[in-house]
Design a protein around this motif. Structure first.
Motif, PDB file in Angstrom:
ATOM      1  N   SER A  51     -47.247   4.256  27.122  1.00 14.21           N
ATOM      2  CA  SER A  51     -46.487   3.365  28.016  1.00 14.21           C
ATOM      3  C   SER A  51     -47.145   2.008  28.200  1.00 14.21           C
ATOM      4  O   SER A  51     -46.927   1.334  29.209  1.00 14.21           O
ATOM      5  N   GLY A  52     -47.962   1.612  27.242  1.00 11.41           N
ATOM      6  CA  GLY A  52     -48.553   0.272  27.269  1.00 11.41           C
ATOM      7  C   GLY A  52     -47.466  -0.784  27.265  1.00 11.41           C
ATOM      8  O   GLY A  52     -46.445  -0.618  26.577  1.00 11.41           O
TER       9      GLY A  52
ATOM     10  N   MET B 245     -42.018  -4.594  24.112  1.00  5.22           N
ATOM     11  CA  MET B 245     -41.502  -3.248  24.156  1.00  5.22           C
ATOM     12  C   MET B 245     -42.634  -2.295  24.528  1.00  5.22           C
ATOM     13  O   MET B 245     -43.734  -2.417  24.022  1.00  5.22           O
ATOM     14  N   ARG B 246     -42.324  -1.358  25.403  1.00  3.52           N
ATOM     15  CA  ARG B 246     -43.326  -0.380  25.849  1.00  3.52           C
ATOM     16  C   ARG B 246     -43.631   0.632  24.746  1.00  3.52           C
ATOM     17  O   ARG B 246     -42.757   1.041  23.998  1.00  3.52           O
ATOM     18  N   CYS B 247     -44.887   1.074  24.723  1.00  2.00           N
ATOM     19  CA  CYS B 247     -45.327   2.092  23.781  1.00  2.00           C
ATOM     20  C   CYS B 247     -44.779   3.449  24.233  1.00  2.00           C
ATOM     21  O   CYS B 247     -44.928   3.814  25.404  1.00  2.00           O
ATOM     22  N   PRO B 248     -44.155   4.212  23.334  1.00  2.00           N
ATOM     23  CA  PRO B 248     -43.632   5.525  23.727  1.00  2.00           C
ATOM     24  C   PRO B 248     -44.733   6.574  23.941  1.00  2.00           C
ATOM     25  O   PRO B 248     -44.482   7.620  24.518  1.00  2.00           O
ATOM     26  N   TYR B 249     -45.963   6.277  23.487  1.00  2.00           N
ATOM     27  CA  TYR B 249     -47.060   7.236  23.608  1.00  2.00           C
ATOM     28  C   TYR B 249     -47.851   7.046  24.906  1.00  2.00           C
ATOM     29  O   TYR B 249     -48.071   7.983  25.652  1.00  2.00           O
TER      30      TYR B 249
ATOM     31  N   CYS C 209     -49.220  -0.126  18.911  1.00  2.00           N
ATOM     32  CA  CYS C 209     -49.691  -0.362  20.268  1.00  2.00           C
ATOM     33  C   CYS C 209     -51.175  -0.729  20.204  1.00  2.00           C
ATOM     34  O   CYS C 209     -51.974   0.043  19.664  1.00  2.00           O
ATOM     35  N   PRO C 210     -51.586  -1.885  20.763  1.00  2.00           N
ATOM     36  CA  PRO C 210     -53.000  -2.258  20.730  1.00  2.00           C
ATOM     37  C   PRO C 210     -53.872  -1.374  21.641  1.00  2.00           C
ATOM     38  O   PRO C 210     -55.072  -1.251  21.420  1.00  2.00           O
ATOM     39  N   ASP C 211     -53.255  -0.731  22.639  1.00  2.00           N
ATOM     40  CA  ASP C 211     -54.015   0.107  23.566  1.00  2.00           C
ATOM     41  C   ASP C 211     -54.402   1.464  22.963  1.00  2.00           C
ATOM     42  O   ASP C 211     -55.560   1.857  23.004  1.00  2.00           O
ATOM     43  N   CYS C 212     -53.403   2.180  22.387  1.00  2.00           N
ATOM     44  CA  CYS C 212     -53.686   3.532  21.884  1.00  2.00           C
ATOM     45  C   CYS C 212     -53.644   3.621  20.356  1.00  2.00           C
ATOM     46  O   CYS C 212     -54.000   4.651  19.791  1.00  2.00           O
ATOM     47  N   GLY C 213     -53.193   2.576  19.690  1.00  2.00           N
ATOM     48  CA  GLY C 213     -53.106   2.591  18.231  1.00  2.00           C
ATOM     49  C   GLY C 213     -51.888   3.328  17.700  1.00  2.00           C
ATOM     50  O   GLY C 213     -51.742   3.493  16.487  1.00  2.00           O
ATOM     51  N   GLY C 214     -50.997   3.779  18.572  1.00  2.00           N
ATOM     52  CA  GLY C 214     -49.794   4.502  18.152  1.00  2.00           C
ATOM     53  C   GLY C 214     -48.853   3.598  17.374  1.00  2.00           C
ATOM     54  O   GLY C 214     -48.703   2.417  17.676  1.00  2.00           O
TER      55      GLY C 214
END
Length: 176
Positions: free
Chosen positions: A7-8, A1-5, A31-36
């Protein structure tokens, strides 16, 4: 699932548990990319439903639109959110288990009206007035007649039914 913050493309599920009504699974994701962090809900869908509108147009069934419509009818009414969720889930299940892949908007409208009639009379009248496109007061009167005598409060004195606008009293100023 894509990150809503950000889009990871990949998110990780940190926690899963049944929702309050056990009709969905609530998942906490990160999200591992932004931590959201955000929450998703997973529901059972028996079949893809298509709604046939009065205009002849076909659109996919949207559970959220159904929930919003019922929410508008119930706005500022004393109905618990879990009862609203049960109504929406019940109508959705009823439509999915009908065996039809295509449902008319009239079928959905009638199911909503039936559910609201048992839940809240005011919301029922609100929804019906929009759904049935009421044009005059007699339309409301006819609908209220279907709710039964308990929904209509008797007026003991006919003069009490008259609406009289209130005007502030004029207090004379003393002359100096």
């Amino acid at each position: 699932m894509r990150c809503p913050y950000c889009s990871g493309p990949d998110t990780q599920v940190k926690d899963s548990r049944p929702s309050d009504d056990a009709a969905a699974i609530r998942r906490r994701r990160v999200c591992p990319d932004c931590g959201g962090r955000f929450t998703t809900f997973e529901r059972v869908q028996l079949r893809e439903l298509t709604v046939l509108k009065r205009s002849g147009k076909r659109v996919p069934f949207d559970r959220d639109k159904l929930q919003r419509s019922i929410g508008v009818a119930l706005r500022k009414r004393p109905v618990a959110p879990d009862r609203i969720e049960r109504l929406v889930s019940g109508i959705t299940r009823q439509l999915e288990s009908s065996g039809e892949a295509e449902i008319t908007s009239e079928t959905i409208g009638e199911a909503v009206m039936e559910g609201l009639k048992g839940l809240d009379d005011v919301a029922y009248v609100r929804f019906a007035s929009v759904y049935k496109n009421f044009r005059e007061a007699s339309d409301f009167k006819a609908l209220l007649g279907t709710l039964g005598d308990a929904a209509i409060l008797p007026v003991e004195d006919e003069s009490a039914a008259e609406i009289v606008p209130l005007r502030p009293k004029r207090i004379p100023r003393p002359h100096s």
